[in-house]
Design a protein around this motif. Structure first.
Motif, PDB file in Angstrom:
ATOM      1  N   TRP A   1       0.765  -1.110   0.087  1.00  0.00           N
ATOM      2  CA  TRP A   1      -0.081   0.090  -0.003  1.00  0.00           C
ATOM      3  C   TRP A   1       0.953   1.247   0.002  1.00  0.00           C
ATOM      4  N   THR A   2       0.533   2.217  -0.589  1.00  0.00           N
ATOM      5  CA  THR A   2       1.272   3.631  -0.702  1.00  0.00           C
ATOM      6  C   THR A   2       0.872   4.217   0.810  1.00  0.00           C
TER       7      THR A   2
ATOM      8  N   PHE B   1      -2.840   6.036   1.033  1.00  0.00           N
ATOM      9  CA  PHE B   1      -3.610   5.244   0.194  1.00  0.00           C
ATOM     10  C   PHE B   1      -5.017   5.558   0.875  1.00  0.00           C
TER      11      PHE B   1
ATOM     12  N   CYS C   1      -3.561   0.712  -8.724  1.00  0.00           N
ATOM     13  CA  CYS C   1      -2.225   0.803  -8.180  1.00  0.00           C
ATOM     14  C   CYS C   1      -1.483   1.763  -8.923  1.00  0.00           C
ATOM     15  N   GLU C   2      -0.542   2.217  -8.140  1.00  0.00           N
ATOM     16  CA  GLU C   2       0.728   2.940  -8.839  1.00  0.00           C
ATOM     17  C   GLU C   2       1.920   2.229  -8.652  1.00  0.00           C
TER      18      GLU C   2
ATOM     19  N   ARG D   1       2.296  -0.701  -5.990  1.00  0.00           N
ATOM     20  CA  ARG D   1       1.534  -0.461  -4.657  1.00  0.00           C
ATOM     21  C   ARG D   1       0.136  -0.029  -4.993  1.00  0.00           C
TER      22      ARG D   1
ATOM     23  N   ALA E   1      -2.915   2.256  -4.549  1.00  0.00           N
ATOM     24  CA  ALA E   1      -3.193   3.753  -3.991  1.00  0.00           C
ATOM     25  C   ALA E   1      -4.563   4.034  -3.599  1.00  0.00           C
ATOM     26  N   GLU E   2      -5.531   3.312  -4.146  1.00  0.00           N
ATOM     27  CA  GLU E   2      -6.780   3.348  -3.740  1.00  0.00           C
ATOM     28  C   GLU E   2      -7.559   2.169  -3.854  1.00  0.00           C
TER      29      GLU E   2
END
Length: 336
Positions: free
Chosen positions: A209-210, A213, A296-297, A300, A302-303
Motif C-alpha cells: 500500500w502507498t 492510500f 495501483c501505482e 503499490r 493507491a486506492e
C-alpha cells in the motif's frame, strides 16, 4: 477487442436506466441473455431470467428515482483468472436521481440521492449471462435519515472516481501487474498482530500500500486514508468482532490497466465474537459477500473501493436494516 466489449456492455447498462418505458424492453433484451442468473444483495437475492431482473430490481429502481441515470466511477473488463474463467466486466457505479418513492423498503428522501452499487457481469456473445450485484441500500437509507446502523466509524461519503480520473474503460496495458500486486497483498493480510492489527508487508519499505492510500468503504464503515485510518475506522473493530475470519474465496479476479477487481459470493466465513454494528456477539457462524476494486501505482495500491453486503451480514447477526424506517412510519402515524 476488450475495449469494444467494455464500451458496448456499459452502453447497454446505461440505456436500461435512461430509456423511456417504450424503449425499456428493447434495452433489456439487448443487455441480457434470456436466462441470465443474477445474485443480488439483500433483500433481493437470486434472480433467474431477465424478466425477473426487470420486475424485482430494474423497474422498481426506475420508478423510485426521478430523472434517473447511471454514473460509472469505474468500469473495468478482463479475462477471469479464477478456475471458472470467462470474460467479465466489473464496475463501481451510482444510480442517481430524486428519490421520490420507496425502493426495496428504503424510504424516499424526495431529494437527490445516490445508490452506490458494485457489479460483476459475465459476458457471452456480447450479452450478459451471469451477474453479481451489491447495492448499498443502508447508505441510501442513511441519505433519507433512516440509517440502520447506530454509529459512524469512518467518513460516510459519496464514492469518488479515481484520483487519476481514468477508471472508466482504462488503457488496458499493465493490468496483470496490478492484479499481481493485489494478490501479493492478500498473501500477508490474514496474518496479523492481535494487538496492533498489523500484517506483514502491508506498509513500509516492503509494503503493498502507498503511505497515503485512500480506502472507500460502505455504509456502516465509511472511508478513511492511510494504514492508521484504515485500522482505526475498520480493521480493528472488524477483527475484534470476527477474529477467525477467513477470506479470499473469489469466483472472479480481473485486471485492466492500473486496476484490478475481485469478488467472492461469499468471500468470507467467520464467527461473531464481539459487538459489531451495534449488535452484541452472538457466536453465530456468518458469511460475507465482498467486492473490491483497486487502483495501483506501480507495485503499490493507491486506492481501494469496497462493497460489502452489510444488509445480509446484519440479518445474519439478528439485526433488521428496515427497523429505523418502520419506526419512522409508526411515529408519523401516531402524530396523525
Amino acid at each position: 477487442m476488450m475495449d469494444d466489449m467494455r464500451g458496448r456492455v456499459r452502453a447497454s447498462l446505461c440505456a436500461l436506466i435512461t430509456t423511456d418505458e417504450k424503449g425499456f424492453r428493447s434495452a433489456l433484451d439487448a443487455a441480457f441473455h434470456k436466462d441470465v442468473v443474477v445474485d443480488m444483495a439483500y433483500p433481493v437475492e437470486q434472480l433467474v431470467g431477465r424478466e425477473a431482473l426487470a420486475e424485482a430490481f430494474l423497474q422498481p429502481l426506475r420508478r423510485a428515482f426521478d430523472h434517473a441515470r447511471r454514473r460509472d466511477e469505474l468500469f473495468l473488463g478482463g479475462a477471469n483468472t479464477r478456475a471458472d474463467g470467462g470474460d467479465w466486466v466489473a464496475s463501481v457505479t451510482h444510480y442517481v436521481g430524486r428519490h421520490s418513492r420507496r425502493f426495496l423498503g428504503a424510504p424516499p428522501s424526495d431529494k437527490l440521492a445516490f445508490l452506490r452499487s458494485g457489479e460483476f457481469w459475465r459476458v457471452e456473445d456480447g450479452k450478459i449471462c451471469e451477474g453479481k450485484v451489491i447495492f448499498d441500500l443502508p447508505d441510501l437509507m442513511r441519505q433519507a435519515g433512516a440509517s440502520p446502523f447506530p454509529s459512524e466509524l469512518g467518513t460516510e461519503m459519496l464514492f469518488p472516481s479515481p484520483e487519476t480520473h481514468d477508471g472508466v474503460c482504462p488503457e488496458p496495458s499493465g493490468g496483470l501487474d496490478a492484479l499481481n500486486t493485489v494478490e501479493r497483498m492478500f498473501a500477508g493480510l490474514h496474518r496479523y498482530d492481535p494487538v496492533t492489527f498489523a500484517s506483514i508487508d502491508q506498509v513500509g519499505p516492503t509494503g503493498t500500500w502507498t503511505d497515503n492510500f485512500m480506502w472507500y468503504g460502505p455504509s456502516g464503515i465509511g472511508s478513511n486514508t492511510g494504514w492508521d485510518g484504515f485500522v482505526r475506522d475498520h480493521r480493528a473493530s472488524f477483527l475484534r468482532a470476527f477474529p477467525d475470519r477467513a477470506g479470499g474465496n473469489h469466483y472472479c479476479r480481473i485486471s485492466d490497466g492500473a486496476y484490478a477487481a475481485v469478488s467472492g459470493w461469499p468471500s468470507m466465513t467467520m464467527t461473531h465474537r464481539d459487538t459489531y454494528l451495534g449488535i452484541p456477539p452472538t457466536g453465530r457462524p456468518l458469511t460475507l459477500r465482498v467486492m473490491d476494486f483497486y487502483r495501483c501505482e506501480g507495485p503499490r495500491i493507491a486506492e481501494n473501493w469496497v462493497l460489502l453486503d452489510y444488509g445480509d451480514l446484519y440479518r445474519q447477526m439478528g439485526g433488521d436494516i428496515f427497523a429505523p424506517a418502520q419506526r419512522e412510519v409508526r411515529e408519523l402515524e401516531t402524530v396523525r
